[in-house]
Write a protein that holds these residues in place. Sequence first.
Motif, short mmCIF file in Angstrom:
data_model
loop_
_atom_site.label_atom_id
_atom_site.label_comp_id
_atom_site.label_asym_id
_atom_site.label_seq_id
_atom_site.Cartn_x
_atom_site.Cartn_y
_atom_site.Cartn_z
N ALA A 41 -4.82 5.43 2.73
CA ALA A 41 -4.71 4.08 2.19
C ALA A 41 -3.31 3.83 1.62
O ALA A 41 -2.72 2.77 1.84
N LEU A 45 -0.71 0.89 2.74
CA LEU A 45 -0.23 -0.09 1.76
C LEU A 45 1.30 -0.14 1.68
O LEU A 45 1.87 -1.15 1.28
N ILE A 135 -8.88 -2.41 3.18
CA ILE A 135 -8.27 -1.08 3.08
C ILE A 135 -9.33 -0.03 2.79
O ILE A 135 -9.26 1.11 3.26
#
Length: 288
Positions: A41, A45, A135
């Motif tokens: 994740a 990001l 996400i």
Amino acid sequence: MSLFAIAFPVFDPVAVAIGPFVIRWYALAYIGGILLGWLYARMLLQRERLWGGPAPVTPVQFDDFILWVTIGIILGGRAGYVLFYNLDFFIAHPAEIFELWKGGMSFHGGFMGCVVAVFLFGWKNKVSIASLGDITCAVGPIGLFLGRIANFINGELWGRPADSSVPWAMAFPNAGPLPRHPSQLYEAGLEGLALFVILALMIRAGALKRPGLIIGAFLAFYGLARITSEFFREPDPQLGFLWGGMTMGMLLSVPMVIAGLIVMLWARRRAVAPQPSGVSTKPGEALK
């Protein structure tokens, strides 16, 4: 034992034992899924091109979210198992609801726990709930894969009896002499690897620029993968086959497929530009 059955490779369910302290493979699957998902994740990001600008959630915010989603998975997973799979037993033995080390977790309950965590964290921290959900769903297959491998190692949740046309059928230690489908591995492949690849390809094609699209894809494709796997998985003995010969896993997954398709259509029609983290939004507008 049938002549064409492969002997199950018996594993020790305890991965690490130091005196009275033990760590089981199933616990390691949860820990590994959360850690690997967190790292994946953070990588997503940090790649602005995937979002069309700064991600609506910062890596630091997602670090804080990890505790929330972990609690949601554990509480939701246990509550789902109690309510959907063994309610009569736990009504008679309520103290055992809290004995998590004896096993008994439900994916569908864990998913609902994640949903609650996403909504509460997004609302409290004023970040896009849809993007946070995207996400979270993108990394979910990692944990699903490891969890199904742990089910296989534990020799639990085995498949239905198989015939001689299935050369990889196995005789599980606690399932009698009949050769059975290793349905845990089917689920690891479909719910884990295949779903991860599908979502990763969608992300590469720009799906994160449309908040909610990955959520919808996760719901729809997981539901289809689970329904397919249930045709090979032995139903839970306390439930057996339910309405129309369906299993509990099938019944819980059908609404996921329908909801997933609806969310995907909604996301496709509403291409919302990502907002910088920290921009105030009204709670009711977070999913618009």
